[in-house]
Design an enzyme around this catalytic site. Sequence first.
Site: not given
Ligand code: G1P
Ligand code: ZN
Length: 544
Positions: A113-114, A126, A278, A280, A282-283, A345, A364, A377
């Site tokens: 992800s990010h 995943k 981000d 991948d 999704d954000r 979450t 979220e 997302k």
């Molecule tokens: C974080 C975000 C959560 C999101 C996840 C994946 O997870 O807080 O809302 O779903 O990234 O993008 P966390 O690091 O808080 O567990």
């Molecule tokens: Zn992501």
Amino acid sequence: MKIDLHQTTAFTDQKPGTSGLRKKVRQFQQPGYLENFVQSVFDTIGDVSGKVLVLGGDGRYFNREALQIIIRMAVASGIERLLVGQNGLLSTPAASCVIRKYKADGGFILSASHNPGGPEEDFGIKFNLANGGPATETFTNSVFECSKKLTAYRIADISPIDIDTLGSRQIGPTTVEIIDSVADYADLMSHLFDFKLIGSALRSGALTICFDAMHAVTGPYARRILEDRLGAPHGSVINAIPLEDFGGGHPDPNLIHARQLVEIMQRPNAPALGAASDGDGDRNMVMGSRFFVTPSDSLAVIAANLSLLPGYRSGLCGVARSMPTSQAVDRVARAVGIDSYETPTGWKFFGNLLDARKITVCGEESFGAGSDHIREKDGLWAVLFWLNLLAIKKKPVSDILREHWSNFGRDYYTRHDYESIESAKAEDIMAHLRSQLAQLPGAEFGIYRVVLADDFKYKDPIDGSVTEHQGIRVIFENGSRIVFRLSGTGTEGATLRIYIERYERRASLHDQETQVYLSDLIAIAESLSQVHQRSGMSGPSVIT
Ligand code: G1P
Ligand code: ZN
């Protein structure tokens, strides 16, 4: 074709977190590490022969090697059909779209992800199920159990597959199809939004956008959709080429990491909409000219206006937000007369509600929003929503927010992250908070009186499964909240997240600086957790 039953030693640390298994690249490069996890997923599914799977990733370092390994393992296990994104790319939302469209049995998305990418940075994997959404906790727990006992994995001895050329080839029992990474997703978007209206506004220059792809996966998606199909001028998408290390940046769309975009949106001639996505895809982050839209507010505006758009004319059946997300969207739900759900979450908790048609929209605070069109997302979806809304309303983003606040009131909101705290210290902070829960109700801190303090527990209304320890909530009489939880996505030490919000009905107070407006609650949060003293940090590392 030779199939090798390769003896392996089990790893004990393959428990997926908030969103899949994330580790340093080096850990994934250990012999058998990725293979063991993939075999554990196959073993959890059971008989995988005859199944259809989708494969793709965000293009980060190790993406291509990992894909080849998974292809060889899928062939060895008798998967019937593999749909692989060209160049190994599929954004998370596009993978969800492709799984659903081709009725696949699931798919692997390679992404952290990010989190940053590169040889010294992060990698992740995943698994999504046939509904296109992240595997449920039941599934991932079973993968973890398998991984701890695994003794061998199956892998085919074949040379690397060309993943850059579109088309289909037969390899043993498996048809490997290299598919256009963007086409199916772009097609879905064109049915949800008014492409004609957005296109004419962008072509005439009445509407302008700067989209920062942060050298991550959405570059090709944004170029094809925003520039090629909708006619935004070339250059509207910046940092559009996906790079293995995201250009050395941190592909997280927020005010700190999307610095170039933030700078563009400060200029006097800033575009009407600034947006970023981000690693991948999704954000999303959304900005107007010199104006930042808090993700929780963006979700509320989406809920309040979505039925204006072609794909959603029949209205919304309900909404959901993760527990730490602000209550702004609940206010919209109440006004419209639909249900709102509060989940732990992580996107996986929305899947059952979406499948059961209890909700149309969810989101979220962590820059995530989406709808029932897929089961992840969706960054570009949120950006297209905003483009469509701006094309309809013909007003600046800031005016749309001010009007929203004057209708519903404003939920001032901030999140303070303390990153890379030693795990033991972070656990100590949570234990210290837990030890106060029983005494907190009734306690007064200035004008704030605690009415509820607990460790959030969720019972899924559809399948009855219970998830505990999802964050410490302290709720005050005036509706203000402080939430504390530990991140489940990091790969180094622990990250404490503190979420703070307060509601303000009076329009005369809707233009305050958020950190100032929330300063007394921030102080209460710091004193309840003793975060500075116990973490050894003098302040948060990131404020969003
Ligand atoms: C974080 C975000 C959560 C999101 C996840 C994946 O997870 O807080 O809302 O779903 O990234 O993008 P966390 O690091 O808080 O567990
Ligand atoms: Zn992501």
